[in-house]
Design a protein around this motif. Structure first.
Motif, mmCIF file in Angstrom:
data_model
loop_
_atom_site.group_PDB
_atom_site.id
_atom_site.type_symbol
_atom_site.label_atom_id
_atom_site.label_comp_id
_atom_site.label_asym_id
_atom_site.label_seq_id
_atom_site.Cartn_x
_atom_site.Cartn_y
_atom_site.Cartn_z
ATOM 1 N N GLN A 231 0.832 -1.207 0.000
ATOM 2 C CA GLN A 231 0.000 0.000 0.000
ATOM 3 C C GLN A 231 0.866 1.258 0.000
ATOM 4 N N ALA A 232 1.955 1.221 0.775
ATOM 5 C CA ALA A 232 2.841 2.382 0.841
ATOM 6 C C ALA A 232 3.492 2.635 -0.515
ATOM 7 N N LYS A 233 3.975 1.592 -1.173
ATOM 8 C CA LYS A 233 4.602 1.768 -2.484
ATOM 9 C C LYS A 233 3.602 2.301 -3.498
ATOM 10 N N ASP A 234 2.382 1.775 -3.444
ATOM 11 C CA ASP A 234 1.373 2.190 -4.426
ATOM 12 C C ASP A 234 0.959 3.637 -4.236
ATOM 13 N N VAL A 235 0.720 4.044 -3.000
ATOM 14 C CA VAL A 235 0.281 5.423 -2.780
ATOM 15 C C VAL A 235 1.426 6.403 -3.033
ATOM 16 N N VAL A 236 2.664 5.991 -2.776
ATOM 17 C CA VAL A 236 3.807 6.847 -3.096
ATOM 18 C C VAL A 236 3.925 7.022 -4.608
ATOM 19 N N ALA A 237 3.701 5.951 -5.357
ATOM 20 C CA ALA A 237 3.724 6.066 -6.821
ATOM 21 C C ALA A 237 2.641 7.027 -7.297
ATOM 22 N N PHE A 238 1.451 6.930 -6.727
ATOM 23 C CA PHE A 238 0.372 7.831 -7.106
ATOM 24 C C PHE A 238 0.712 9.277 -6.752
ATOM 25 N N MET A 239 1.289 9.497 -5.576
ATOM 26 C CA MET A 239 1.660 10.851 -5.174
ATOM 27 C C MET A 239 2.763 11.403 -6.076
ATOM 28 N N THR A 240 3.684 10.540 -6.504
ATOM 29 C CA THR A 240 4.747 10.993 -7.407
ATOM 30 C C THR A 240 4.170 11.400 -8.749
ATOM 31 N N TRP A 241 3.239 10.603 -9.251
ATOM 32 C CA TRP A 241 2.574 10.975 -10.506
ATOM 33 C C TRP A 241 1.806 12.281 -10.341
ATOM 34 N N ALA A 242 1.101 12.448 -9.233
ATOM 35 C CA ALA A 242 0.330 13.671 -9.004
ATOM 36 C C ALA A 242 1.241 14.895 -8.963
ATOM 37 N N ALA A 243 2.441 14.737 -8.416
ATOM 38 C CA ALA A 243 3.370 15.857 -8.325
ATOM 39 C C ALA A 243 3.989 16.197 -9.675
ATOM 40 N N GLU A 244 4.084 15.208 -10.561
ATOM 41 C CA GLU A 244 4.681 15.450 -11.877
ATOM 42 C C GLU A 244 4.010 14.544 -12.915
ATOM 43 N N PRO A 245 2.781 14.852 -13.313
ATOM 44 C CA PRO A 245 2.060 13.979 -14.250
ATOM 45 C C PRO A 245 2.676 13.938 -15.644
ATOM 46 N N LYS A 246 3.545 14.885 -15.969
ATOM 47 C CA LYS A 246 4.194 14.915 -17.286
ATOM 48 C C LYS A 246 5.614 14.346 -17.233
ATOM 49 N N MET A 247 5.925 13.591 -16.203
ATOM 50 C CA MET A 247 7.282 13.092 -16.034
ATOM 51 C C MET A 247 7.735 12.226 -17.204
ATOM 52 N N VAL A 248 6.886 11.309 -17.649
ATOM 53 C CA VAL A 248 7.266 10.404 -18.739
ATOM 54 C C VAL A 248 7.525 11.189 -20.016
ATOM 55 N N GLU A 249 6.653 12.162 -20.326
ATOM 56 C CA GLU A 249 6.870 12.993 -21.505
ATOM 57 C C GLU A 249 8.180 13.772 -21.393
ATOM 58 N N ARG A 250 8.497 14.254 -20.192
ATOM 59 C CA ARG A 250 9.746 14.997 -19.996
ATOM 60 C C ARG A 250 10.947 14.106 -20.268
ATOM 61 N N LYS A 251 10.912 12.890 -19.779
ATOM 62 C CA LYS A 251 12.026 11.968 -20.006
ATOM 63 C C LYS A 251 12.144 11.604 -21.483
ATOM 64 N N GLN A 252 11.015 11.369 -22.135
ATOM 65 C CA GLN A 252 11.050 11.030 -23.550
ATOM 66 C C GLN A 252 11.597 12.194 -24.375
ATOM 67 N N PHE A 253 11.191 13.405 -24.036
ATOM 68 C CA PHE A 253 11.713 14.577 -24.738
ATOM 69 C C PHE A 253 13.215 14.726 -24.498
#
Length: 281
Positions: A231-253
């Protein structure tokens, strides 16, 4: 003269070391790896969906996400992104999730404050109407907004994971006030609450939030075992996405930009060799 210098140096060291011993510090965050880390890391959509469920059923009763809109859930690389419905406003999952919340609005006829089901355009509502109500409901402590909390903490994902899984019984000799909980990963100064050896103040600090996670505290739709760690890993992943929802696009760019620069560097070097090949240096 030499003795005086040595004595003064020793005195300075003792003074500088004193507060460090008194403060106790905090344990270093646990070493845990996440799939979204690194230059090629990406979010796992199933994990994001599990993390949202933990937030919705456990965290949302005290913590808001004021910078997150429901439509963000259906955007590319989001927890409920559907490639067949790239417009998140048309995503039935997003619309259903938004409708579960009651948001404040103004009656256009009377001007009164009313509540209505949320829409994809609404932001996540705060569980409390104002800061005073939030503090009153949490023993004087103000629950932080989780929108960008991961970004606001050093080693954010590991830190939050460690806090969520790091609650422990206080060491003997540590006086814990009512409404406070001991967590060795929480930064704090425990010297004033420690009745043991002054040179061995325990690390950690107090936190007003009781342990939020418990085994099988949520039921995952995909059948994943809902341990505290999961549960901790999952909610941390969700919080990380919420803080930077464009992270994957940034890395791809960034990767595309690096490839472009390498090709450009090769072309520039080849041009240089061709233009100056017959010129003596």
């Amino acid at each position: 003269m030499l003795r005086k210098v040595i004595a003064l140096a020793a005195l300075g060291f003792a003074i500088s070391a004193g507060p460090a011993l008194a403060a106790g510090g905090a344990k270093a965050p646990k070493h845990v790896e996440f799939g979204f880390e690194g230059p090629f890391g990406q979010f796992d959509q199933a994990q994001l969906q599990r993390g949202y469920k933990v937030y919705r059923e456990v965290c949302a009763s005290c913590h808001g996400m004021n910078l997150l809109s429901f439509r963000n859930l259906g955007q590319k690389h989001g927890p409920f992104y559907d490639p067949d419905r790239p417009n998140p406003n048309d995503n039935p999952y997003v619309r259903a999730i938004a409708a579960e919340y009651q948001v404040n609005d103004i009656d256009s006829e009377t001007g009164d404050v009313i509540q209505r089901p949320g829409t994809s355009a609404d932001r996540f509502p705060n569980p409390y109407p104002n800061e005073a109500a939030a503090r009153a409901g949490n023993g004087g402590a103000l629950p932080p907004d989780l929108s960008v909390l991961i970004k606001a903490r050093h080693h954010g994902p590991q830190y939050v994971y460690s806090i969520l899984t790091g609650y422990a019984d206080p060491p003997a000799g540590l006086n814990v006030s009512p409404g406070q909980y001991y967590n060795p990963y929480m930064s704090g100064d425990l010297a004033a609450f420690w009745s043991g050896d002054a040179h061995h103040v325990p690390v950690g600090g107090f936190i007003a939030m009781p342990p939020p996670l418990r085994p099988d505290g949520v039921t995952y739709d995909d059948g994943t075992k809902a341990t505290i760690e999961q549960q901790a890993k999952d909610v941390v992943a969700f919080m990380t996405w919420a803080a930077e929802p464009k992270m994957v696009e940034r890395k791809q760019f960034g990767l595309a930009a690096m490839i472009y620069l390498l090709i450009l560097a090769g072309l520039v070097y080849a041009s240089y060799r061709r233009i100056w090949r017959n010129v003596a240096h």
